[in-house]
Design an enzyme around this catalytic site. Structure first.
Site, PDB file in Angstrom:
ATOM      1  CG  ASP A 147      -1.390  -6.772  16.899  1.00 34.64           C
ATOM      2  OD1 ASP A 147      -1.296  -5.666  17.460  1.00 34.64           O
ATOM      3  OD2 ASP A 147      -0.428  -7.343  16.351  1.00 34.64           O
ATOM      4  CE  LYS A 153       3.715  -7.683  16.650  1.00 38.10           C
ATOM      5  NZ  LYS A 153       2.521  -7.330  15.885  1.00 38.10           N
TER       6      LYS A 153
HETATM    7  N1  LIG Z   1      -2.795  -0.332  13.128  1.00 36.78           N
HETATM    8  C1  LIG Z   1      -2.028  -1.198  13.758  1.00 36.78           C
HETATM    9  O1  LIG Z   1      -2.036  -1.287  14.990  1.00 36.78           O
HETATM   10  C2  LIG Z   1      -1.163  -2.136  12.966  1.00 36.78           C
HETATM   11  C3  LIG Z   1      -0.724  -3.344  13.542  1.00 36.78           C
HETATM   12  C4  LIG Z   1       0.081  -4.193  12.773  1.00 36.78           C
HETATM   13  C5  LIG Z   1       0.436  -3.827  11.460  1.00 36.78           C
HETATM   14  N2  LIG Z   1      -0.001  -2.648  10.954  1.00 36.78           N
HETATM   15  C6  LIG Z   1       0.352  -2.271   9.572  1.00 36.78           C
HETATM   16  O2  LIG Z   1      -0.182  -3.277   8.703  1.00 36.78           O
HETATM   17  C7  LIG Z   1       0.633  -3.435   7.557  1.00 36.78           C
HETATM   18  C8  LIG Z   1       0.954  -4.932   7.381  1.00 36.78           C
HETATM   19  O3  LIG Z   1       1.738  -5.381   8.482  1.00 36.78           O
HETATM   20  P1  LIG Z   1       2.177  -6.912   8.596  1.00 36.78           P
HETATM   21  O4  LIG Z   1       2.970  -7.023   9.845  1.00 36.78           O
HETATM   22  O5  LIG Z   1       1.040  -7.828   8.386  1.00 36.78           O
HETATM   23  O6  LIG Z   1       3.180  -7.028   7.335  1.00 36.78           O
HETATM   24  P2  LIG Z   1       3.608  -8.333   6.535  1.00 36.78           P
HETATM   25  O7  LIG Z   1       3.528  -9.553   7.397  1.00 36.78           O
HETATM   26  O8  LIG Z   1       4.907  -7.993   5.885  1.00 36.78           O
HETATM   27  O9  LIG Z   1       2.480  -8.493   5.384  1.00 36.78           O
HETATM   28  C9  LIG Z   1       2.390  -7.557   4.329  1.00 36.78           C
HETATM   29  C10 LIG Z   1       1.145  -7.828   3.508  1.00 36.78           C
HETATM   30  O10 LIG Z   1       1.066  -6.830   2.466  1.00 36.78           O
HETATM   31  C11 LIG Z   1       1.026  -7.486   1.198  1.00 36.78           C
HETATM   32  N3  LIG Z   1       1.709  -6.674   0.193  1.00 36.78           N
HETATM   33  C12 LIG Z   1       2.876  -6.021   0.324  1.00 36.78           C
HETATM   34  N4  LIG Z   1       3.188  -5.394  -0.834  1.00 36.78           N
HETATM   35  C13 LIG Z   1       2.185  -5.661  -1.710  1.00 36.78           C
HETATM   36  C14 LIG Z   1       1.931  -5.293  -3.070  1.00 36.78           C
HETATM   37  N5  LIG Z   1       2.786  -4.527  -3.766  1.00 36.78           N
HETATM   38  N6  LIG Z   1       0.783  -5.738  -3.651  1.00 36.78           N
HETATM   39  C15 LIG Z   1      -0.089  -6.517  -2.957  1.00 36.78           C
HETATM   40  N7  LIG Z   1       0.108  -6.903  -1.664  1.00 36.78           N
HETATM   41  C16 LIG Z   1       1.229  -6.470  -1.054  1.00 36.78           C
HETATM   42  C17 LIG Z   1       1.712  -8.809   1.419  1.00 36.78           C
HETATM   43  O11 LIG Z   1       1.376  -9.721   0.405  1.00 36.78           O
HETATM   44  P3  LIG Z   1       2.328 -10.998   0.090  1.00 36.78           P
HETATM   45  O12 LIG Z   1       1.986 -12.061   1.086  1.00 36.78           O
HETATM   46  O13 LIG Z   1       1.966 -11.363  -1.312  1.00 36.78           O
HETATM   47  O14 LIG Z   1       3.758 -10.516   0.213  1.00 36.78           O
HETATM   48  C18 LIG Z   1       1.149  -9.193   2.790  1.00 36.78           C
HETATM   49  O15 LIG Z   1      -0.167  -9.669   2.685  1.00 36.78           O
HETATM   50  C19 LIG Z   1       1.865  -2.557   7.789  1.00 36.78           C
HETATM   51  O16 LIG Z   1       1.686  -1.357   7.071  1.00 36.78           O
HETATM   52  C20 LIG Z   1       1.845  -2.290   9.288  1.00 36.78           C
HETATM   53  O17 LIG Z   1       2.438  -1.050   9.604  1.00 36.78           O
HETATM   54  C21 LIG Z   1      -0.798  -1.798  11.665  1.00 36.78           C
END
Ligand SMILES: NC(=O)c1ccc[n+]([C@@H]2O[C@H](COP(=O)([O-])OP(=O)(O)OC[C@H]3O[C@@H](n4cnc5c(N)ncnc54)[C@H](OP(=O)(O)O)[C@@H]3O)[C@@H](O)[C@H]2O)c1
Length: 276
Positions: free
Chosen positions: A105, A69
């Site tokens: 998004d 992205k």
């Molecule tokens: N509905 C939709 O259209 C849509 C669109 C995009 C994403 N999503 C979903 O949203 C989620 C996040 O996506 P992303 O792209 O933002 O991922 P990302 O950039 O990898 O960010 C992950 C986030 O989760 C936190 N996290 C992970 N494990 C954790 C734990 N054990 N305890 C506390 N915090 C934790 C991370 O915290 P740290 O910074 O501390 O690592 C970070 O804030 C995914 O499940 C994805 O599938 C959905």
């Protein structure tokens, strides 16, 4: 000679799990439009060649997902203000030979709340956003632009929340992960953007008992549809909106640009994507 049917796709690595082909395929069939939407597995490092390939093959554009992205935005000829602000692209449109980058998004996030919780307004009160990853960036930017008076941003890694707040500006207050429960108090909107609660991940364990009775809770995780966070919100009597609609609504601008028709999000689309 008539023009060939438009072709678009989704670029990512891995890409087999993507629901986007089912989503766009449903709309193409529903509206009886000529065209194709295909999954495109592009390995890390190969995005420049893949984008050159899109041009050479006459694609109308593509969605872009992990891990491409940010690089997609950098490689595009032009970008929308919201894509530049978020620092990443999820939608590419080829128009007159120029590659335009957009990020839908945040649009999808807001449209999902507007469709799923009638009368919801971003300016109703403070928003609590859990998580500061890539998706959170789009969510926080959208909430600020839609008039949220303040955003309480809580992340496990505080420095990542601070960096996001600095980059976006606006009324964003960052807090430590340990302060999440206290930050629920008085929030009008509660959002999980962490991956906690996703299938195969630990649940997000947070009491929402202190939330205002009119608060709305939403999770951008959509597998499962009812996450532990949304189950807790429902148990506390809060309104909830699941995350699948964000995925469906973010797809609308791309489909319209590539295939020439503004599509609708409805129950049949939800079912088609859920059963894909
Ligand atoms: N509905 C939709 O259209 C849509 C669109 C995009 C994403 N999503 C979903 O949203 C989620 C996040 O996506 P992303 O792209 O933002 O991922 P990302 O950039 O990898 O960010 C992950 C986030 O989760 C936190 N996290 C992970 N494990 C954790 C734990 N054990 N305890 C506390 N915090 C934790 C991370 O915290 P740290 O910074 O501390 O690592 C970070 O804030 C995914 O499940 C994805 O599938 C959905």
């Amino acid at each position: 000679m008539s023009a060939p049917p438009p072709v678009a796709g989704v670029i990512g690595w891995p890409i087999g799990h993507s629901r986007s082909p089912a989503l766009h395929g449903h709309w193409l069939r529903r509206y009886g439009l000529p065209g194709w939407y295909v999954p495109l597995a592009v390995a890390p490092g190969a995005l420049p060649q893949a984008l050159a390939g899109l041009r050479a093959l006459g694609f109308s554009g593509a969605n872009v997902t992990l891990p491409h992205k940010e690089e997609a935005l950098a490689l595009a000829d032009v970008a929308t203000p919201r894509a530049r602000r978020i620092g990443a692209a999820n939608t590419l449109v080829l128009r007159d030979g120029a590659l335009e980058a957009d990020n839908t998004d945040g649009f999808g996030f807001l449209e999902n709340l507007r469709a799923g919780a009638s009368g919801w307004r971003a300016d109703a009160g403070p928003a609590l956003v859990l998580g500061a990853g890539g998706a959170a960036r789009a969510v926080v930017a959208a909430l600020i632009d839609a008039g949220a008076p303040s955003v309480r941003l809580v992340n496990r890694t505080r420095a990542r929340a601070d960096a996001l707040a600095d980059a976006l500006g606006g009324p964003v207050e960052t807090l430590d992960w340990a302060q999440a429960a206290a930050a629920v108090d008085g929030a009008a909107l509660l959002v999980n953007t962490t991956s906690l609660g996703m299938q195969g991940q630990p649940p997000l364990e947070l009491s929402l008992a202190a939330a205002a009775p009119h608060a709305l809770a939403t999770d951008i995780v959509y597998a499962p549809l009812v996450t532990p966070f949304l189950a807790e919100a429902a148990a506390c009597g809060l309104r909830t909106v699941d995350g699948l609609g964000m995925l469906l609504h973010q797809a609308r601008p791309g489909f319209e640009a590539w295939f020439g028709r503004a599509p609708e999000v409805d129950a049949a689309l939800r079912q088609a994507v859920l059963s894909a």
